[in-house]
Design a protein around this motif. Structure first.
Motif, short mmCIF file in Angstrom:
data_model
loop_
_atom_site.label_atom_id
_atom_site.label_comp_id
_atom_site.label_asym_id
_atom_site.label_seq_id
_atom_site.Cartn_x
_atom_site.Cartn_y
_atom_site.Cartn_z
N ALA A 272 -11.59 -7.38 47.98
CA ALA A 272 -10.60 -8.20 47.30
C ALA A 272 -9.34 -7.42 46.99
CB ALA A 272 -11.20 -8.76 46.02
N GLY A 273 -9.14 -6.27 47.56
CA GLY A 273 -7.90 -5.52 47.35
C GLY A 273 -8.06 -4.39 46.35
N HIS A 274 -6.93 -3.97 45.80
CA HIS A 274 -6.91 -2.84 44.90
C HIS A 274 -7.04 -3.30 43.45
CE1 HIS A 274 -5.73 -0.27 48.21
NE2 HIS A 274 -4.82 -1.18 48.55
N VAL A 275 -7.62 -2.42 42.61
CA VAL A 275 -7.79 -2.70 41.19
C VAL A 275 -6.97 -1.67 40.42
CG1 VAL A 275 -9.43 -2.86 39.29
CG2 VAL A 275 -10.11 -3.56 41.58
N ALA B 100 10.77 6.16 60.14
CA ALA B 100 9.34 6.23 60.35
C ALA B 100 8.62 5.93 59.03
CB ALA B 100 8.94 7.62 60.85
N GLU B 101 7.55 5.18 59.12
CA GLU B 101 6.79 4.87 57.92
C GLU B 101 6.04 6.12 57.48
OE1 GLU B 101 4.40 1.39 58.09
OE2 GLU B 101 5.86 0.33 59.31
N THR B 102 5.98 6.32 56.16
CA THR B 102 5.35 7.51 55.64
C THR B 102 3.84 7.39 55.61
OG1 THR B 102 5.62 6.66 53.40
CG2 THR B 102 7.36 8.09 54.24
N LYS B 103 3.34 6.24 55.14
CA LYS B 103 1.90 6.08 55.03
C LYS B 103 1.53 4.66 55.45
CE LYS B 103 -1.86 6.32 51.67
NZ LYS B 103 -2.21 6.45 50.26
N PRO B 104 0.77 4.52 56.54
CA PRO B 104 0.40 3.17 56.95
C PRO B 104 -0.59 2.56 55.97
CG PRO B 104 -0.72 4.79 58.31
CD PRO B 104 0.24 5.54 57.43
N GLU B 105 -0.51 1.25 55.81
CA GLU B 105 -1.42 0.53 54.92
C GLU B 105 -2.80 0.47 55.58
OE1 GLU B 105 -2.36 -1.39 51.42
OE2 GLU B 105 -0.39 -0.63 51.94
#
Length: 130
Positions: A90-93, A77-82
């Motif tokens: 523009a995403g993460h910095v 099982a995935e722990t934390k979904p994206e």
């Protein structure tokens, strides 16, 4: 001695050729060259097709092997979904020794100076220079 005879015979023969014979000889020469080019093109096309099919077979075998491994692997099982990104984001910095508030101000200042909307800029990282 024989070289002089051959050269003079070739010169005499070249002078004796008519315009029609020269045209036929030229056309025949061009036809031979183009036929050689067509044959070379066919050989290269066939070689490329062979290697493409060989790569496709190798990729299919690798995909089948990966599918077998994935089917045999236990389900985790995935722990934390994206989380999906916001529209225009523009995403993460990556921040290095910079608080979030200061990073937001820096991004806003850069967007203002560049006269671009903030969501069109892509910040990779912000680092404090000491």
């Amino acid at each position: 001695m024989f070289d002089n005879i051959l050269v003079s015979a070739a010169v005499e023969k070249a002078e004796d050729i008519s315009i029609g014979d020269a045209a036929v000889t030229a056309v025949f020469g061009y036809a031979v060259v183009f036929a050689g080019l067509v044959i070379l093109m066919i050989v290269l096309y066939c070689t490329g097709a062979y290697f493409k099919s060989k790569d496709a077979k190798a990729k299919a075998a690798a995909d089948a092997e990966a599918a077998k491994k994935q089917a045999a692997a236990p389900v985790v099982a995935e722990t934390k979904p994206e989380l999906p990104l916001a529209p225009g984001s523009a995403g993460h910095v990556k921040l290095f020794d910079v608080p979030d508030k200061e990073a937001a101000m820096i991004m806003a200042i850069v967007a203002e100076k560049m006269q671009k909307p903030l969501n069109e800029l892509h910040f990779i990282s912000i680092k404090e220079v000491k």
